[in-house]
Design a protein around this motif. Structure first.
Motif, mmCIF file in Angstrom:
data_model
loop_
_atom_site.group_PDB
_atom_site.id
_atom_site.type_symbol
_atom_site.label_atom_id
_atom_site.label_comp_id
_atom_site.label_asym_id
_atom_site.label_seq_id
_atom_site.Cartn_x
_atom_site.Cartn_y
_atom_site.Cartn_z
ATOM 1 N N PHE A 29 3.009 12.101 8.906
ATOM 2 C CA PHE A 29 3.856 11.197 9.691
ATOM 3 C C PHE A 29 3.050 10.387 10.703
ATOM 4 O O PHE A 29 2.886 9.183 10.548
ATOM 5 N N THR A 30 2.517 11.051 11.727
ATOM 6 C CA THR A 30 1.896 10.320 12.830
ATOM 7 C C THR A 30 0.677 9.521 12.380
ATOM 8 O O THR A 30 0.593 8.309 12.618
ATOM 9 N N GLY A 31 -0.265 10.198 11.739
ATOM 10 C CA GLY A 31 -1.482 9.516 11.314
ATOM 11 C C GLY A 31 -1.221 8.419 10.312
ATOM 12 O O GLY A 31 -1.766 7.312 10.411
ATOM 13 N N GLN A 32 -0.385 8.712 9.325
ATOM 14 C CA GLN A 32 -0.116 7.715 8.291
ATOM 15 C C GLN A 32 0.666 6.523 8.840
ATOM 16 O O GLN A 32 0.405 5.380 8.474
ATOM 17 N N ALA A 33 1.616 6.775 9.732
ATOM 18 C CA ALA A 33 2.386 5.684 10.312
ATOM 19 C C ALA A 33 1.485 4.736 11.091
ATOM 20 O O ALA A 33 1.579 3.512 10.944
ATOM 21 N N ILE A 34 0.606 5.285 11.930
ATOM 22 C CA ILE A 34 -0.274 4.444 12.740
ATOM 23 C C ILE A 34 -1.241 3.655 11.866
ATOM 24 O O ILE A 34 -1.403 2.436 12.028
ATOM 25 N N ALA A 35 -1.887 4.341 10.915
ATOM 26 C CA ALA A 35 -2.860 3.661 10.054
ATOM 27 C C ALA A 35 -2.192 2.569 9.223
ATOM 28 O O ALA A 35 -2.704 1.447 9.113
ATOM 29 N N THR A 36 -1.043 2.879 8.631
ATOM 30 C CA THR A 36 -0.358 1.903 7.782
ATOM 31 C C THR A 36 0.174 0.740 8.606
ATOM 32 O O THR A 36 0.162 -0.417 8.163
ATOM 33 N N GLY A 37 0.637 1.029 9.823
ATOM 34 C CA GLY A 37 1.135 -0.033 10.684
ATOM 35 C C GLY A 37 0.064 -1.071 10.999
ATOM 36 O O GLY A 37 0.323 -2.281 10.958
ATOM 37 N N PHE A 38 -1.148 -0.623 11.297
ATOM 38 C CA PHE A 38 -2.225 -1.569 11.610
ATOM 39 C C PHE A 38 -2.764 -2.236 10.342
ATOM 40 O O PHE A 38 -3.212 -3.387 10.396
ATOM 41 N N GLU A 39 -2.721 -1.551 9.211
ATOM 42 C CA GLU A 39 -3.083 -2.204 7.950
ATOM 43 C C GLU A 39 -2.122 -3.351 7.651
ATOM 44 O O GLU A 39 -2.524 -4.410 7.162
ATOM 45 N N ARG A 40 -0.872 -3.130 7.938
ATOM 46 C CA ARG A 40 0.137 -4.181 7.734
ATOM 47 C C ARG A 40 -0.100 -5.346 8.688
ATOM 48 O O ARG A 40 0.013 -6.512 8.303
ATOM 49 N N ARG A 41 -0.446 -5.034 9.945
ATOM 50 C CA ARG A 41 -0.664 -6.086 10.933
ATOM 51 C C ARG A 41 -1.855 -6.958 10.550
ATOM 52 O O ARG A 41 -1.797 -8.195 10.693
ATOM 53 N N TYR A 42 -2.942 -6.341 10.098
ATOM 54 C CA TYR A 42 -4.157 -7.091 9.795
ATOM 55 C C TYR A 42 -4.157 -7.716 8.399
ATOM 56 O O TYR A 42 -5.154 -8.312 7.997
ATOM 57 N N GLY A 43 -3.067 -7.592 7.666
ATOM 58 C CA GLY A 43 -2.956 -8.225 6.366
ATOM 59 C C GLY A 43 -3.572 -7.448 5.220
ATOM 60 O O GLY A 43 -3.660 -7.967 4.107
ATOM 61 N N VAL A 44 -3.997 -6.207 5.476
ATOM 62 C CA VAL A 44 -4.606 -5.407 4.419
ATOM 63 C C VAL A 44 -3.595 -5.111 3.317
ATOM 64 O O VAL A 44 -3.894 -5.233 2.115
ATOM 65 N N LEU A 45 -2.383 -4.727 3.714
ATOM 66 C CA LEU A 45 -1.366 -4.390 2.727
ATOM 67 C C LEU A 45 -0.965 -5.612 1.911
ATOM 68 O O LEU A 45 -0.692 -5.510 0.709
ATOM 69 N N LYS A 46 -0.921 -6.776 2.549
ATOM 70 C CA LYS A 46 -0.578 -8.005 1.848
ATOM 71 C C LYS A 46 -1.581 -8.303 0.742
ATOM 72 O O LYS A 46 -1.215 -8.691 -0.369
ATOM 73 N N ARG A 47 -2.859 -8.074 1.029
ATOM 74 C CA ARG A 47 -3.891 -8.321 0.030
ATOM 75 C C ARG A 47 -3.868 -7.263 -1.070
ATOM 76 O O ARG A 47 -4.061 -7.568 -2.250
ATOM 77 N N LEU A 48 -3.636 -6.012 -0.673
ATOM 78 C CA LEU A 48 -3.557 -4.963 -1.682
ATOM 79 C C LEU A 48 -2.356 -5.163 -2.593
ATOM 80 O O LEU A 48 -2.405 -4.827 -3.785
ATOM 81 N N ALA A 49 -1.272 -5.703 -2.039
ATOM 82 C CA ALA A 49 -0.074 -5.936 -2.850
ATOM 83 C C ALA A 49 -0.315 -6.979 -3.924
ATOM 84 O O ALA A 49 0.404 -7.021 -4.927
#
Length: 257
Positions: free
Chosen positions: A84-104
């Protein structure tokens, strides 16, 4: 290189899906273990709490050795801190920096990325469980019960917290996720039956707090490992419900940008 017919060898294209998921999971696990804040949440804090409260008589944990009560709760805390805590924080900042957008936009499907993240969480949790078990045994812990029940509790707990963590990371801004995830971690540490027994909160509080995923996980592990109970179906049912609701909500409301 090209052949006489003009085709490429080796043939270009995406790797098989299982290989892509495994590669992404390995990368996620490496990043998780290299992050100092994540190590603080996943390793340092649970270890310190286990050693401190097992060695110093601060909280009344009832009859028997304190470590017998604390070890299952700390294992539950370790699952929550990672899934929960670790994954939420890491994924939240990946989303902010556009990492998830590129991976998608990569050949790895979105559900494959979520699967890889969950797999990396499981790898980290295996290391946590081994470390905390060794420390608890050194402190005099005497676990009992069915290993299959323990495994099922840990898996369902991981699914429940993973869904909630991804949901938080997918709907809140990164800074809000950071603050909210840490706040929830502290609140559930105190009121989730990890260190303080739920019966200290009175009858009404005990019933309400017992419906939380951290309470169900810690109580279920405690029933099995401390009291040698069989399958704790009530706690398993609570965790399964949280897992279904959390993962379904994360899948529906998660925003990739």
């Amino acid at each position: 290189m090209t052949t006489a017919s003009g085709t490429y060898a080796p043939r270009p294209g995406a790797a098989p899906l299982p290989r892509m998921i495994a590669a992404q999971a390995a990368l996620e696990a490496k990043m998780l273990l290299r992050n100092g804040e994540q190590l603080l949440l996943t390793v340092v804090i649970p270890t310190l709490l286990l050693v401190l409260f097992s060695s110093v008589d601060i909280v009344d944990t009832g009859k028997g050795k304190a470590v017998d009560f604390l070890a299952p709760g700390i294992l539950a805390l370790a699952v929550m801190s990672t899934a929960f805590t670790g994954q939420a924080i890491a994924t939240g900042f990946e989303r902010r920096y556009g990492v998830l957008k590129r991976l998608a936009a990569s050949p790895l499907p979105r559900w494959g990325l979520m699967t890889a993240k969950t797999a990396s969480v499981l790898v980290t949790e295996v290391l946590q469980v081994i470390l905390l078990t060794v420390i608890a045994l050194a402190l005099g812990w005497s676990p009992h019960g069915n290993p299959a029940a323990v495994l099922l509790l840990l898996v369902l707990g991981t699914a429940a917290f993973s869904g909630l963590g991804l949901l938080m990371a997918g709907i809140l801004k990164a800074e809000a996720t950071l603050a909210a995830a840490n706040l929830v971690f502290l609140l559930l540490l105190v009121g989730g039956g990890v260190i303080v027994p739920l019966d200290k909160f009175g009858s009404a509080g005990q019933h309400i707090l017992g419906l939380l995923p951290i309470s169900a996980l810690s109580d279920g592990l405690r029933d099995v490992l401390q009291h040698g109970a069989g399958m704790p179906w009530g706690d398993l049912g609570i965790l399964a419900l949280w897992a279904v609701v959390g993962l379904a909500a994360a899948g529906k409301f998660f925003r990739w940008e």
